[in-house]
Design an enzyme around this catalytic site. Structure first.
Site, PDB file in Angstrom:
ATOM      1  N   PHE A 167     -28.766 114.139  35.115  1.00 32.60           N
ATOM      2  CA  PHE A 167     -27.466 114.114  35.769  1.00 32.60           C
ATOM      3  C   PHE A 167     -27.648 113.851  37.264  1.00 32.60           C
ATOM      4  CE2 PHE A 167     -27.296 116.713  32.044  1.00 32.60           C
ATOM      5  CZ  PHE A 167     -26.115 116.349  31.426  1.00 32.60           C
ATOM      6  N   LYS A 168     -27.018 112.798  37.744  1.00 26.98           N
ATOM      7  CA  LYS A 168     -27.005 112.515  39.178  1.00 26.98           C
ATOM      8  C   LYS A 168     -25.659 112.975  39.719  1.00 26.98           C
ATOM      9  CE  LYS A 168     -27.236 108.781  42.564  1.00 26.98           C
ATOM     10  NZ  LYS A 168     -27.017 107.328  42.787  1.00 26.98           N
TER      11      LYS A 168
END
Length: 306
Positions: A167-168
């Site tokens: 997850f960015k």
């Protein structure tokens, strides 16, 4: 590398154009070599900072092929495969895997300012993409998508969809969201990452981030900060961050995606810093300010090609 955990500094590579706005694949390869020499643990291509929205499908394929063949396994490469259509995104993701991508990065489906999909549709979207590939999916949680993704929903995606594991986070209060995501997602959240040019790097790592996806102009500077932090020298990391913050801020607030190209051209990495129209050329005063701040730090980009 299906079971490898990816950590560290994975900057976004710019898409390199010549002065006429056509792909410059030789320049693209030089940019990649510089970024690897500057200490990048891995790379990301075809992201928003790569002007992916200004490329044709054929150009996307050309850049993907050129980069993955040139990298030849030296570092892992994340390929952005975002598209509104579930099937198109799945096909892009499969093609990236076949070409040698280590991971794909995908935003939730959106179009323009108002066309959005609810949580059920987003869940089904990522489920279809996951079914099409054998490599991890990084969800890009970015304001540009205009799609609220709660930490609870992201944790659910991580727990229930096989390939969703990175997850960015680029939203406001990113550190708080990362902390909540890690708490709720547990072992299913393999890669909680910092984004947005490292403007919140230290708080995000304090919250548990294990990777940083930044601009591509000075991976050596970001690498120094991250290496210090991950070795346990958090005070040293904070001091380094304070040194590099003026440049990080200048990129984030003044130049955007053009900063990387301006730095690379100044240092002889690429011949042209063209961004595709309708982007305007960087104002000479803005360029001068960027270079003034960068020269104080002497990043590798300013000498690599000279």
């Amino acid at each position: 590398m299906p079971n490898q955990t990816y950590r560290g500094v994975f900057p976004v590579a710019p898409t390199v154009f010549d002065a006429s706005g056509r792909l410059d694949l030789d320049g693209q390869r030089r940019a990649i070599d510089f970024m690897i020499d500057a200490g990048s643990h891995g790379l990301c291509i075809l992201a928003n900072f790569s002007e992916q929205f200004a490329l044709t499908d054929d150009e996307r394929s050309a850049v993907q092929k050129a980069v993955l063949e040139h990298v030849a396994g030296r570092v892992p490469v994340i390929v952005t495969t975002t598209h509104f259509s579930s099937d198109v995104c799945a096909a892009r993701s499969r093609a990236a895997q076949v070409a040698g991508a280590a991971m794909v990065m995908v935003m939730p489906p959106y179009h323009g300012a108002t066309i959005r999909v609810g949580e059920r549709g987003i869940y089904e979207f990522f489920d279809r993409v996951s079914d099409a590939i054998d490599i991890p999916i990084m969800i890009q949680d970015a304001p540009v998508a205009g799609t609220p993704l709660s930490a609870a929903f992201l944790a659910r995606l991580a727990k229930e969809i096989a390939k969703v594991s990175y997850f960015k986070i680029e939203t406001a209060q990113a550190a708080s969201k990362l902390r909540e995501l890690i708490e709720l997602g547990g072992d299913a959240v393999i890669g909680p990452w910092d984004g947005e040019e490292a403007i919140t790097l230290i708080p995000d790592f304090d919250a548990g981030a294990t990777g940083a996806m930044t601009g591509g102009g000075y991976p050596d500077g970001i690498r120094k900060i991250v290496d210090a932090y991950t070795s346990g020298n958090t005070e040293g990391a904070a001091e380094l961050y304070q040194q590099w913050l003026p440049l990080i801020n200048y990129e984030n607030r003044q130049c955007g995606l053009a900063a990387c190209k301006a730095l690379m051209m100044e240092g002889g990495v690429i011949r042209s810093d063209t961004t595709r129209h309708p982007f305007a050329s960087m104002h000479p005063s803005t360029r001068a300010g960027l270079l003034k701040v960068a020269r104080r730090l002497d990043p590798l980009v300013l000498s690599w090609g000279k």
